[in-house]
Structures are given as structure tokens and as C-alpha cells.
Write a protein that holds these residues in place. Structure first.
Motif, short mmCIF file in Angstrom:
data_model
loop_
_atom_site.label_atom_id
_atom_site.label_comp_id
_atom_site.label_asym_id
_atom_site.label_seq_id
_atom_site.Cartn_x
_atom_site.Cartn_y
_atom_site.Cartn_z
N UNK A 1 0.83 -1.21 0.00
CA UNK A 1 0.00 0.00 0.00
C UNK A 1 0.86 1.26 0.00
N UNK A 2 2.06 1.19 0.60
CA UNK A 2 2.92 2.38 0.68
C UNK A 2 4.02 2.36 -0.40
N UNK A 3 3.94 1.44 -1.35
CA UNK A 3 4.90 1.32 -2.46
C UNK A 3 6.32 1.00 -2.01
N UNK A 4 6.49 0.54 -0.78
CA UNK A 4 7.83 0.11 -0.36
C UNK A 4 8.17 -1.24 -1.00
N UNK A 5 7.16 -2.11 -1.10
CA UNK A 5 7.35 -3.36 -1.85
C UNK A 5 7.19 -3.06 -3.33
N UNK B 1 19.08 -8.35 -3.25
CA UNK B 1 18.55 -7.07 -3.76
C UNK B 1 19.41 -5.91 -3.30
N UNK B 2 19.89 -5.98 -2.07
CA UNK B 2 20.69 -4.89 -1.51
C UNK B 2 22.10 -4.92 -2.09
N UNK B 3 22.72 -6.07 -2.09
CA UNK B 3 24.13 -6.18 -2.49
C UNK B 3 24.30 -6.25 -4.01
N UNK B 4 23.61 -7.16 -4.66
CA UNK B 4 23.79 -7.32 -6.11
C UNK B 4 23.02 -6.25 -6.90
N UNK B 5 21.77 -6.07 -6.57
CA UNK B 5 20.92 -5.22 -7.41
C UNK B 5 20.90 -3.76 -6.96
N UNK B 6 21.55 -3.48 -5.85
CA UNK B 6 21.75 -2.12 -5.34
C UNK B 6 20.43 -1.36 -5.15
N UNK B 7 19.46 -2.04 -4.56
CA UNK B 7 18.19 -1.39 -4.22
C UNK B 7 18.30 -0.83 -2.81
N UNK B 8 17.54 0.23 -2.48
CA UNK B 8 17.56 0.74 -1.10
C UNK B 8 17.17 -0.37 -0.12
N UNK B 9 17.77 -0.32 1.08
CA UNK B 9 17.55 -1.39 2.06
C UNK B 9 16.06 -1.57 2.38
N UNK B 10 15.35 -0.46 2.51
CA UNK B 10 13.91 -0.58 2.85
C UNK B 10 13.14 -1.27 1.74
N UNK B 11 13.45 -0.94 0.50
CA UNK B 11 12.78 -1.59 -0.64
C UNK B 11 13.15 -3.08 -0.66
N UNK C 1 20.02 1.90 9.91
CA UNK C 1 19.61 1.33 11.20
C UNK C 1 19.09 -0.09 11.01
N UNK C 2 18.32 -0.28 9.95
CA UNK C 2 17.78 -1.62 9.68
C UNK C 2 18.93 -2.59 9.44
N UNK C 3 19.93 -2.11 8.68
CA UNK C 3 21.08 -2.97 8.39
C UNK C 3 21.85 -3.32 9.67
#
Lengths: 282, 132
Positions: A68-72, A190-200, A256-258
Motif C-alpha cells: 500500500x505504501x509502495x515500499x514493496x 537485492x541490496x548487495x547485487x541489485x543495489x536497491x535501497x535497504x527498505x525496498x 539502522x535496519x542494516x
């Protein structure tokens, strides 16, 4: 311990696991299996059955809010699900024939790798702009979300899609083998290879873990590993925890999440490797 | 509203409703089971440590098992819980099915096909599980 206290403790533990899983994109399974086996003395197969159910519960609770918040990102999630679901099907088929200590050692080694990878990127808030990847352009693997902490829209686009896709197949394989959502590996891919923001990465992982786990859940159910009296309190607790976790995640920084992700992974890596090697913990 | 936004809203709704319905069934079944005070309920702390003991008593391994237990009079409360668990397991599948249909209606054939392939693999995994 009386049955009522046992079920209540199971529920409370699951609330915490669901909350942590929703924030970290882990699904809770990676936390629950060691806890259920180490502290509740649960048979590993039942723990894996309860875990796979908990992963789907976390996904349903957390992904609903994150979508709903477009984070996914639903496109990235479905594209990568092609890899994870096929890996999960193969993994679940192999799970019944691989010895338990080998499973524990595999899980521990995979977690140790995750810990090292996360440590390297500990202070990164948002990834640097990335080169256009032909697959990302072809399939529209990009998006925008509003970051409440940074108070601005954050645009992002995936890179190194082929590597991310391969890592996702491995994540799916582990999911089927070990009864976990393997969210940690999805987040890392997603974070390491695809370089997406951690929250996404964590939010999209939450969407994906439900799909991946559904692929192997039927096999666990048919094998009799999903005990209703054990799996139901876990599922309900995880769902409650996941709903609370999604509210917390929106208020946290990516870094912080990381940082929260790291000690959990490290501790679990050590404990599972030791058990896999047959070294008992106190 | 863009196609991805529509799909996101729809999947969110499916996941939320599926999760809530499943949890309601699980809780309802568990509460009745606990209230009945069956001897095997008191044995649960022992059962968790021994899968073979649990398998003989309370575990459902097919939809047929669940259906037969629900058809008893009165229905087996654990079968209601198991039905909730099955509902939870199929919720992500319904989400993917909804995504495929919505992408197709929006003219996004690529993602309708991707969601369709994922859905096909999920259904295949369920079929393989059912076939033993």
C-alpha cells in the motif's frame, strides 16, 4: 511446562519474531527455527513446518502494508519470484532426504556469509546511482517510494539483474531445504547485487517470501510436518508481530535496519554451525 | 491509477483478507480444541519433541484428511485450525493470481505472463505435494 503456558510462550515468541521479521525482511523463520529447537525442544521437522507457515503469515501481514505504501515493488518481486519459486520446489523435494545436521550446518554457513556481506555495507543509507542494466530497463525494474525519515521521494533502479536472479534461485533452494523464507538472502541479493535501497529490499523480500514459501509449504503439509497445535499459535503470533513491525520500519533509517540485521545473523550463524557440527550449546 | 499501483492495492487486499480469514479459523479451532480438554492436548509438550507421536494423533497430511474431519459431527476443531492453515498457505497463490489477471487487464502482457508462470509453478508444487 503446562500446555497452556507452552502455547502462550510460543505465541509471545512468535510476536517478537514476526515484528523483527517484518522490519528485517526475514519472515521470522530464520529466527524461529533455532528458537523452537533450542529453547522449546521442538522436533526440527515440526519447527520447520511451523516456520514455513510463519513465513507466509509474516508475508501476508507485512507485504499488505508495504504494498500500500509502495515500499514493496511488485514487478521486482514477481520477476525474481520466477527464480525463487523454482529453487524452492527443488529444495523442498530434497529436504526429506538430507540429514538434519547437514541442514543445520548449511543454514549456519549461509548465515555466516550473510553476516560478512552485511558488515561491509553497514553505514550505507542509500545506494549510489547505478548503471542502466538492460534487463532492468526491459522489465521496468525500478520505482519510487516516499522515505519518511529522509522526508523525500527516493527513486531507484535495479542493476546486475542476472546476478541477483541467480542469487534468488539459491535463496529459493535454501527456503525449500530448510523451511525458511530465506528472506535474509533475498534482502542481500537485492541490496548487495541489485543495489536497491535497504527498505525496498526488506519490503519486497517480505512480499516474495510468502510466494516462495507457498511453493514448498504444500510439500511440508503432505509430509505431516505442519502440526496444527504448534503451527497455529506461531502463525497468529507472527501475523500480529508483523503488523506492528511494518509501522516501526517506516520510521527507521536504512542503515539502522542494516545494523539491526547484523547481530541477529551473526548469533544464528554461530549457533547453527555448532549444532551442525554436533557441538551442544548450553 | 497506474497498472502497478492497481496491482499493489489488489494484492495487498488479497493478502490482508486471506491472512485475517485464516487466522480467524485457526483461532476458532484452537479455542474449541483447548476447551474440550482432550487427553492428547495435555500431551502436546511431549509431542513436540517426537514427530512420530504427533503424526499418529493430530496431524493432517491432505485436504481429504481435513475434509473428513470437518464432516464429522461435531466437526474436529483441529480440522478447522488445519483449514485455516491451508487458507494461509494458499493466500500468496491467490495474490499472484490476482496480479496476473490485473496486469492482463491493464495490457501489461509481460508481467501478466510472469505472474502466470509463477502461478503455474505454485500450482504444480501443490499438485506434486498432493500426489505424494
Amino acid at each position: 511446562m503446562s500446555p497452556l503456558v507452552f502455547v502462550a510462550a510460543l505465541f509471545a515468541t512468535s510476536v517478537v519474531a514476526g515484528g523483527a521479521g517484518a522490519v528485517l525482511g526475514l519472515g521470522g523463520g530464520i529466527l524461529l527455527i533455532p528458537i523452537l529447537t533450542l529453547f522449546f525442544g521442538m522436533d526440527l521437522h515440526y519447527a520447520m513446518g511451523a516456520s514455513i507457515v510463519s513465513v507466509i503469515a509474516t508475508s501476508s501481514g507485512a507485504a499488505a502494508a508495504y504494498l500500500r505504501t509502495s515500499l514493496s515493488n511488485v514487478r521486482i518481486g514477481l520477476f525474481l519470484a520466477l527464480a525463487t519459486v523454482s529453487g524452492a520446489m527443488l529444495g523442498a523435494a530434497l529436504a526429506g532426504v538430507v540429514p538434519i545436521r547437514v541442514l543445520q550446518l548449511l543454514l549456519g554457513l549461509a548465515l555466516a556469509y550473510s553476516t560478512v556481506t552485511t558488515l561491509r555495507q553497514l553505514r550505507v543509507e542509500l545506494p549510489e546511482p547505478v548503471e542502466a542494466d538492460p534487463l532492468a530497463l526491459r522489465f521496468g525494474l525500478e520505482g519510487t517510494y516516499y522515505d519518511a525519515v529522509l522526508d523525500r521521494d527516493v527513486k531507484y533502479r535495479a542493476t546486475r539483474v542476472a546476478q541477483g536472479f541467480s542469487a534468488m534461485f539459491g535463496a529459493g533452494l535454501l527456503s525449500g531445504l530448510l523451511g525458511i523464507g530465506s528472506g535474509a538472502f533475498k534482502v542481500l541479493a537485492m541490496d548487495h547485487f541489485m543495489r536497491l535501497p535497504m527498505k525496498v529490499s526488506t519490503a519486497t523480500s517480505n512480499f516474495m517470501i510468502g510466494i516462495t514459501s507457498a511453493a514448498s509449504a504444500g510439500i511440508y503439509f503432505a509430509r505431516g510436518d505442519i502440526h496444527p497445535v504448534l503451527a497455529a499459535p506461531v502463525a497468529v503470533g507472527v501475523l500480529v508481530g508483523a503488523a506492528a513491525g511494518t509501522r516501526l520500519m517506516a520510521r527507521l533509517r536504512n542503515s539502522t535496519i542494516r545494523k539491526a540485521f547484523l547481530p541477529v545473523l551473526g548469533w544464528l550463524a554461530v549457533s547453527m554451525i555448532l549444532r551442525g557440527l554436533g557441538i551442544g550449546l548450553p | 491509477m497506474s497498472a502497478p499501483a492497481r496491482v499493489e492495492r489488489l494484492i495487498a487486499r488479497v493478502l490482508l483478507l486471506g491472512g485475517l480469514l485464516s487466522v480467524s479459523l485457526m483461532l476458532g479451532g484452537l479455542i474449541v480444541y483447548a476447551a474440550q480438554g482432550r487427553p492428547e492436548a495435555r500431551e502436546i509438550v511431549r509431542v513436540v519433541k517426537n514427530r512420530e507421536a504427533g503424526r499418529a494423533v493430530d496431524v493432517f497430511t491432505s485436504l481429504g484428511d481435513v475434509r473428513r474431519a470437518l464432516a464429522q459431527r461435531p466437526p474436529d476443531p483441529l480440522a478447522v485450525t488445519a483449514l485455516g492453515l491451508v487458507g494461509l498457505l494458499v493466500t500468496p497463490v491467490l495474490g499472484v493470481a490476482a496480479a496476473s489477471v490485473t496486469f492482463w487487464r491493464a495490457g501489461d502482457r509481460d508481467y501478466a505472463a510472469i505472474a502466470g508462470v509463477v502461478l503455474g509453478m505454485l500450482l504444480l508444487s501443490f499438485a506434486l505435494a498432493a500426489g505424494g
